[in-house]
Design an enzyme around this catalytic site. Structure first.
Site, mmCIF file in Angstrom:
data_model
loop_
_atom_site.group_PDB
_atom_site.id
_atom_site.type_symbol
_atom_site.label_atom_id
_atom_site.label_comp_id
_atom_site.label_asym_id
_atom_site.label_seq_id
_atom_site.Cartn_x
_atom_site.Cartn_y
_atom_site.Cartn_z
ATOM 1 N N TRP A 188 0.855 -1.183 0.000
ATOM 2 C CA TRP A 188 0.000 0.000 0.000
ATOM 3 C C TRP A 188 0.900 1.244 0.000
ATOM 4 O O TRP A 188 1.892 1.293 0.723
ATOM 5 C CB TRP A 188 -0.906 -0.005 1.250
ATOM 6 C CG TRP A 188 -1.709 1.258 1.348
ATOM 7 C CD1 TRP A 188 -2.839 1.548 0.662
ATOM 8 C CD2 TRP A 188 -1.402 2.403 2.151
ATOM 9 N NE1 TRP A 188 -3.273 2.811 0.981
ATOM 10 C CE2 TRP A 188 -2.402 3.363 1.893
ATOM 11 C CE3 TRP A 188 -0.385 2.729 3.049
ATOM 12 C CZ2 TRP A 188 -2.428 4.618 2.510
ATOM 13 C CZ3 TRP A 188 -0.399 3.978 3.664
ATOM 14 C CH2 TRP A 188 -1.424 4.902 3.396
ATOM 15 N N ASP A 355 -15.583 11.769 -2.199
ATOM 16 C CA ASP A 355 -15.024 10.463 -1.831
ATOM 17 C C ASP A 355 -15.829 9.848 -0.684
ATOM 18 O O ASP A 355 -16.968 10.245 -0.401
ATOM 19 C CB ASP A 355 -13.522 10.630 -1.499
ATOM 20 C CG ASP A 355 -12.722 9.383 -1.807
ATOM 21 O OD1 ASP A 355 -12.828 8.412 -1.040
ATOM 22 O OD2 ASP A 355 -11.986 9.356 -2.820
ATOM 23 N N ASP A 356 -15.235 8.907 -0.020
ATOM 24 C CA ASP A 356 -15.844 8.135 1.066
ATOM 25 C C ASP A 356 -16.488 9.049 2.128
ATOM 26 O O ASP A 356 -16.053 10.181 2.330
ATOM 27 C CB ASP A 356 -14.700 7.328 1.720
ATOM 28 C CG ASP A 356 -15.202 6.146 2.506
ATOM 29 O OD1 ASP A 356 -16.406 6.040 2.703
ATOM 30 O OD2 ASP A 356 -14.348 5.331 2.916
ATOM 31 N N ARG A 435 -9.308 -3.564 7.270
ATOM 32 C CA ARG A 435 -9.837 -2.191 7.315
ATOM 33 C C ARG A 435 -11.275 -2.191 7.853
ATOM 34 O O ARG A 435 -12.160 -1.524 7.331
ATOM 35 C CB ARG A 435 -9.785 -1.535 5.935
ATOM 36 C CG ARG A 435 -9.677 -0.019 6.027
ATOM 37 C CD ARG A 435 -10.036 0.646 4.727
ATOM 38 N NE ARG A 435 -9.764 2.081 4.788
ATOM 39 C CZ ARG A 435 -10.455 2.988 4.122
ATOM 40 N NH1 ARG A 435 -11.434 2.638 3.326
ATOM 41 N NH2 ARG A 435 -10.155 4.252 4.227
ATOM 42 N N LYS A 469 -16.158 6.661 -8.616
ATOM 43 C CA LYS A 469 -14.883 6.078 -8.170
ATOM 44 C C LYS A 469 -15.233 4.765 -7.484
ATOM 45 O O LYS A 469 -15.903 4.770 -6.451
ATOM 46 C CB LYS A 469 -14.179 7.037 -7.207
ATOM 47 C CG LYS A 469 -12.933 6.446 -6.569
ATOM 48 C CD LYS A 469 -12.169 7.504 -5.774
ATOM 49 C CE LYS A 469 -10.989 6.896 -5.033
ATOM 50 N NZ LYS A 469 -10.193 7.902 -4.334
ATOM 51 N N TRP A 470 -14.791 3.661 -8.045
ATOM 52 C CA TRP A 470 -15.129 2.308 -7.532
ATOM 53 C C TRP A 470 -13.924 1.775 -6.773
ATOM 54 O O TRP A 470 -12.900 1.483 -7.365
ATOM 55 C CB TRP A 470 -15.479 1.405 -8.707
ATOM 56 C CG TRP A 470 -15.911 0.011 -8.376
ATOM 57 C CD1 TRP A 470 -15.291 -0.882 -7.564
ATOM 58 C CD2 TRP A 470 -17.060 -0.676 -8.896
ATOM 59 N NE1 TRP A 470 -15.969 -2.079 -7.530
ATOM 60 C CE2 TRP A 470 -17.076 -1.983 -8.349
ATOM 61 C CE3 TRP A 470 -18.089 -0.323 -9.772
ATOM 62 C CZ2 TRP A 470 -18.057 -2.925 -8.658
ATOM 63 C CZ3 TRP A 470 -19.067 -1.264 -10.076
ATOM 64 C CH2 TRP A 470 -19.051 -2.547 -9.517
ATOM 65 N N ASP A 471 -14.086 1.652 -5.474
ATOM 66 C CA ASP A 471 -12.975 1.271 -4.603
ATOM 67 C C ASP A 471 -13.151 -0.175 -4.118
ATOM 68 O O ASP A 471 -14.253 -0.733 -4.173
ATOM 69 C CB ASP A 471 -12.984 2.233 -3.393
ATOM 70 C CG ASP A 471 -11.625 2.428 -2.765
ATOM 71 O OD1 ASP A 471 -10.719 1.617 -3.029
ATOM 72 O OD2 ASP A 471 -11.475 3.388 -1.972
ATOM 73 N N CYS A 519 -10.128 1.713 -8.510
ATOM 74 C CA CYS A 519 -9.310 1.999 -7.334
ATOM 75 C C CYS A 519 -9.430 0.812 -6.392
ATOM 76 O O CYS A 519 -10.487 0.193 -6.274
ATOM 77 C CB CYS A 519 -9.848 3.269 -6.660
ATOM 78 S SG CYS A 519 -9.058 3.648 -5.088
ATOM 79 N N ASP A 541 -2.372 5.399 -3.165
ATOM 80 C CA ASP A 541 -2.784 6.392 -2.174
ATOM 81 C C ASP A 541 -1.622 7.299 -1.807
ATOM 82 O O ASP A 541 -1.802 8.274 -1.078
ATOM 83 C CB ASP A 541 -3.307 5.693 -0.912
ATOM 84 C CG ASP A 541 -4.789 5.374 -1.044
ATOM 85 O OD1 ASP A 541 -5.414 5.818 -2.017
ATOM 86 O OD2 ASP A 541 -5.319 4.663 -0.169
HETATM 87 C C1 DGJ Z 1 -8.833 4.054 -0.551
HETATM 88 C C2 DGJ Z 1 -8.629 4.918 -1.757
HETATM 89 O O1 DGJ Z 1 -7.464 4.572 -2.416
HETATM 90 C C3 DGJ Z 1 -8.616 6.372 -1.314
HETATM 91 O O2 DGJ Z 1 -8.357 7.196 -2.416
HETATM 92 C C4 DGJ Z 1 -9.941 6.694 -0.687
HETATM 93 O O3 DGJ Z 1 -10.947 6.612 -1.642
HETATM 94 C C5 DGJ Z 1 -10.207 5.754 0.463
HETATM 95 N N1 DGJ Z 1 -10.082 4.386 0.080
HETATM 96 C C6 DGJ Z 1 -11.576 5.999 1.025
HETATM 97 O O4 DGJ Z 1 -11.910 5.091 1.978
#
Ligand code: DGJ
Length: 733
Positions: A188, A355-356, A435, A469-471, A519, A541
C-alpha cells in the site's frame, strides 16, 4: 481388452490423420510481430518462434524437428500439458474422469478469422489423444498496435466430470543465453516498484493469492529482456500482462537447454475447476508484445492498444479532478463540499469527486468502521442529499462524481445484518476483518445483482452524476462461499472475478457514458482485466511526488498516462510527511491525468496564482500527454538522481518534456538528457512551462534547436536542488 483396442484404434486414426498435416505451419502476425507454430507429422504442435515478424518462407522451421542436435532438447509444444514427455511446469493439468492424471494434446484444426481491418483471431484446436476433451488456443492479433492476446478454453466432451487443476492463458518458450526478468512488487502506498534480475536455472514464480486485487504486492505484468538487462531504446524485450483481477501465477522456468518456459494465467492454487459433461471454461487473456528495440516501444504498444481496446473512452480528453479525500476525509458537511467546489471552480478544475463518507444513517460512515453496504446519503451531513451537491457543482461549471465500494460490507451496517449469507466466509470460522470490513460473495448471482443495483441506486441519486470512483479496500482471507456447494468451494476464486466482470459488463451496458475510476486502496487492482471497464485508475494512495515518480514510472511501463490519475496534494504530504514545492507537485502530477487531492481553499497567494496557471497550462498540453507517445528519457532508478520523460504527438510536431531532480546534487553535477523520440529533421522551439516567480526561466526558454541536436547532444538544464523540476513544450517551427 476392449479398452486397449479402442486406444489402438484412436492412436492409429490420429497417426493417419496427422500424417496428412505435412508439417503445416501456422502463423499469427501483426504488422511487426510474428508467432510460428508447426504441426508435426505425429500431430504434436510445436512452438517455433515468437519475435520480429519473418516475412519470408519458413521451410527451415519445418525441417528443424529433424535436426539431430536437438535430440536432448525437445521442441517446446504450443500448450504443454502435464503428461507424455513434458517434464516442465505444465500449461494444462487435468484429472480425467477415471483418475488418470496425464494429458497428451494433438492437433485438430486451425482457423484464422478477420474480425476487422485491424484484428484477426486464430484458433488452434487441440484434443487429447485418448480422452474426450478439446482445448482451443486463441490468439487475437492487433495489427497496428503489435499486441497479441492469447487465451485458452477447454471443453469436456465426455459424459463424466473432469477436474481442471491448472490451465494457463499462455505459454511462451524463449531460447537465449541469458534472460533478465523485470517484475514489480510493492505495498500500500508503494505500488509497482521495479525489480530486475537475471534468471538462473530453476523456476521463478510471481503470484497472487489475494483473490480480488492483483497489484499491491506483486503484479501480473512483466518484461523479459534477452542477453542483457532491459534498456529503453535497444535490445530484444518481451512483455506480458495478464488481463485478470484474481489470483494469478507467472512462472519462468529456465532449463538445461537454455530454454526459458514462460507460463502465465490464473493461479492454480486451491482452484480446481470441475467441468461436467458438455461444459467448458476459458482463461483470461495474456496480453503479449515484443520489441527488438528496447522497452520504450513495449510501452508505446501497450498504450496505443489500451487506449483503443482496453479502456473506456480512450479517445476522449480527461477532465481535471478535485477529489475530496485528502482535503476532507470523513469530516465534512454540505458547506465543506460546496466551499471545495467553489474553490475548485475558481482554479479551473473540471470535475469534483465526493469520496468516502457520504452515506449510512443507522450506521453512519464517519470513519472506516461502519456503513459500507448502506448506500443512502447521510442525512445529518448532507440534509439536501447528493443531488443538491451535484447540481451545485454543475451550476459552477464542474462535473460531479461520487465514491462507492460496492463489493464490501461493514459488520456494522444494515446490509450485514440483513444478508449474512452474502458474506465471504469459511464455514464457521471467524470472518476476519481488514480495514474493519468484510467482503461480499460475488460468486453469488444475487450479490452481483446487488452490486449492479447499488450502482443504479447511486446513479439515481442525481441526474448530474457523471463519474464513479469504484474502490475495493481489502483482499480475501478465510475464503469460502455459502452460495457454492461443498464440492465447488474451489470455484470461488474464478467465480468471484467472473461475477465481478459480469456486474461491470451490465453496468457498462447501462451507463456507457459514465466515467468510472478503478481503485483498490490505491493501485491494488491495476490489470487489463478490470481496466477495460474503466476510464482511469488511481495508481496509489501515496500522493507524495517523489514516490509518485517511481510508482508512475513502473505503472506507465504498461498503462497509459490518460488513465493515470495523478493528484497534487498538500505539503507536508499526508502519507510520507515530506515537504515538497508546489511546482514539483504539479510538474509530477501533470505527467499523468492531472487532479488535486487537498483542501483547495488552503492554496493561497502566489501558490494560488501558480496552481491556477498550471491548471490552465495543463488544459493546453493534455492532448500531448493523454494521446502522445511516451519516451522515457532518464529512469529514476538510474544512479544520477534525476528522472525525465517526454510525450510526443504522432506526427512529432509537438512534445512536452518533464525533468525532475529527485535528490540533492552537488555543484559539480548537472542534468543532461537526450531527447529520443523527436524528429531529427525538424526544428523545435522550446518554451518553459510552469515557471515560478522565485526562479529565472531556464536558459533554453524560447530557443530553437534541431531535432537532431536534441536527440544526439541533448539538453543540459540547471535543475540541481532536491525537488527542482522543469516542464518544457517543444513545438515544431
Ligand atoms: C482508498 C482509496 O485509495 C482512497 O483514495 C480513498 O478513496 C479511500 N479508500 C476511502 O476510503
Amino acid at each position: 481388452m476392449k479398452k486397449i483396442l479402442i486406444v489402438l484404434i484412436v492412436l492409429f486414426a490420429n497417426t493417419f490423420l496427422y500424417a496428412r498435416q505435412d508439417n503445416r505451419i501456422i502463423r499469427v502476425e501483426t504488422d511487426k510481430l510474428g508467432m510460428v507454430f508447426l504441426v508435426r507429422e505425429d500431430g504434436i504442435v510445436n512452438y517455433q518462434y515468437f519475435g520480429d515478424k519473418i516475412s519470408s518462407d519458413l521451410s527451415v522451421y519445418s525441417a528443424r524437428q529433424k535436426n539431430p542436435l536437438l535430440g536432448e532438447c525437445p521442441e517446446p509444444g504450443l500448450f504443454p500439458a502435464y503428461g507424455e514427455r513434458n517434464v516442465f511446469e505444465p500449461a494444462l493439468r487435468l484429472v480425467h474422469a477415471d483418475g488418470v492424471l496425464t494429458t497428451g494434446l494433438i492437433y485438430v484444426s486451425d482457423k484464422t478469422v478477420k474480425i476487422d481491418g485491424n484484428i484477426s483471431e486464430t484458433v488452434i484446436r487441440l484434443k487429447d489423444r485418448i480422452y474426450p476433451i478439446s482445448v482451443d488456443i486463441h490468439f487475437k492479433a492487433y495489427k497496428k498496435e503489435n499486441i497479441i492476446c492469447q487465451h485458452s478454453e477447454i471443453f469436456n466432451e465426455g459424459e463424466k466430470e473432469i477436474a481442471v487443476e491448472k490451465m494457463a492463458s499462455a505459454y511462451v518458450p524463449l531460447h537465449s543465453q541469458s534472460c533478465y526478468l523485470t517484475h514489480f512488487s510493492g505495498a500500500w502506498a508503494a505500488e509497482m516498484q521495479l525489480y530486475e534480475e537475471k534468471l538462473t536455472p530453476g523456476i521463478k514464480k510471481i503470484e497472487s493469492k489475494k483473490g480480488i486485487r492483483t497489484t499491491q504486492s506483486e503484479s501480473p505484468s512483466f518484461l523479459l529482456s534477452l542477453n542483457g538487462p532491459a534498456n529503453e531504446n535497444y535490445g530484444e524485450v518481451y512483455a506480458g500482462s495478464l488481463a485478470w483481477s484474481g489470483n494469478y501465477q507467472l512462472s519462468f522456468e529456465l532449463d538445461e537447454c537454455e530454454v526459458l518456459h514462460i507460463l502465465g494465467g490464473m493461479n492454480p492454487f486451491a482452484s480446481t475447476w470441475h467441468l461436467a459433461q458438455g461444459e467448458s471454461v476459458s482463461t483470461p487473456e495474456m496480453v503479449l508484445t515484443y520489441s527488438p528495440a528496447g522497452i520504450g516501444q513495449i510501452s508505446r504498444n501497450y498504450h496505443d492498444w489500451c487506449r483503443k481496446y482496453s479502456l473506456q473512452h480512450g479517445d476522449q480528453i480527461r477532465p481535471i479532478v478535485l477529489n475530496s479525500w485528502e482535503g476532507a476525509y470523513f469530516s465534512f458537511n454540505e458547506e465543506t463540499i460546496t466551499e471545495m467546489i467553489d474553490n475548485a471552480a475558481e482554479m479551473g478544475v473540471e470535475m469534483f469527486v465526493l469520496d468516502d463518507g457520504w452515506f449510512g444513517n443507522k450506521y453512519p460512515r464517519n470513519s472506516d468502521k461502519a456503513g459500507l453496504g448502506d448506500w443512502q446519503p447521510n442525512t445529518t451531513k448532507l440534509p439536501r442529499g447528493i443531488n443538491y451537491l451535484a447540481k451545485y457543482a454543475v451550476d459552477k461549471g464542474l462535473k460531479f462524481g461520487i465514491w462507492i465500494e460496492p463489493e464490501m460490507v461493514s459488520p456494522d451496517s444494515e446490509l450485514a445484518k440483513k444478508h449474512p449469507e452474502w458474506i465471504v466466509k469459511s464455514g464457521d470460522r471467524e470472518i476476519l476483518k481488514i480495514r474493519n470490513q468484510w467482503m461480499l460473495d460475488l460468486s453469488n448471482p444475487e450479490v452481483q445483482d446487488f452490486v449492479v443495483k447499488t450502482f443504479d441506486n447511486v446513479m439515481a441519486l442525481s441526474p448530474y452524476i457523471s463519474y464513479i470512483k469504484w474502490d475495493a479496500n481489502r483482499h480475501v482471507t478465510n475464503v469460502g462461499s455459502e452460495y457454492l456447494s461443498a464440492d465447488r468451494q474451489t470455484h470461488f476464486w474464478i467465480a468471484y472475478i467472473k461475477g465481478l466482470y459480469s456486474a461491470y459488463g451490465r453496468i457498462r451496458a447501462k451507463y456507457p457514458e459514465t466515467m468510472i475510476q478503478l481503485c483498490s486502496s490505491g493501485g491494488g487492482r491495476l490489470d487489463f482485466g478490470a481496466l477495460r471497464y474503466h476510464d482511469e485508475f488511481w495508481p496509489s494512495d501515496n500522493t507524495n511526488p517523489l514516490n509518485r515518480v517511481f510508482i508512475q514510472y513502473g505503472t506507465n511501463l504498461f498503462f497509459p498516462a490518460i488513465a493515470t490519475a495523478s493528484h497534487v496534494s498538500t505539503s507536508p504530504n499526508h502519507q510520507t510527511g515530506m515537504n515538497t514545492p508546489l511546482k514539483f507537485r504539479f510538474d509530477v502530477a501533470m505527467s499523468g491525468r492531472l487532479g488535486m487531492e487537498l483542501q483547495p481553499k488552503d492554496i493561497v497567494g502566489n501558490d494560488r496564482v501558480f496552481a491556477t496557471k498550471a491548471i490552465e497550462t495543463y488544459k493546453k498540453i493534455r492532448p500531448l500527454i493523454q494521446f502522445g507517445d511516451l519516451y522515457r528519457l532518464i529512469s529514476p532508478y538510474q544512479e544520477g538522481g534525476w528522472s525525465s520523460l517526454m510525450y510526443v504527438n504522432k506526427d512529432k510536431s509537438q512534445a512536452v518534456f518533464f525533468a525532475y531532480s529527485i535528490r540533492f546534487h552537488e555543484r559539480t553535477k548537472f542534468f543532461e538528457c537526450r531527447l529520443n523520440g523527436l524528429d531529427p529533421a525538424k526544428k523545435y522551439k522550446v518554451t518553459e512551462l510552469n515557471t515560478v516567480a522565485t526562479r529565472k526561466y531556464l536558459w533554453i526558454n524560447n530557443k530553437i534547436f534541431s531535432g537532431e541536436e536534441l536527440i544526439k547532444k541533448g539538453l543540459e538544464l540547471d535543475i540541481k536542488a532536491c525537488f527542482d523540476s522543469a516542464v518544457l513544450l517543444l513545438t515544431e517551427i
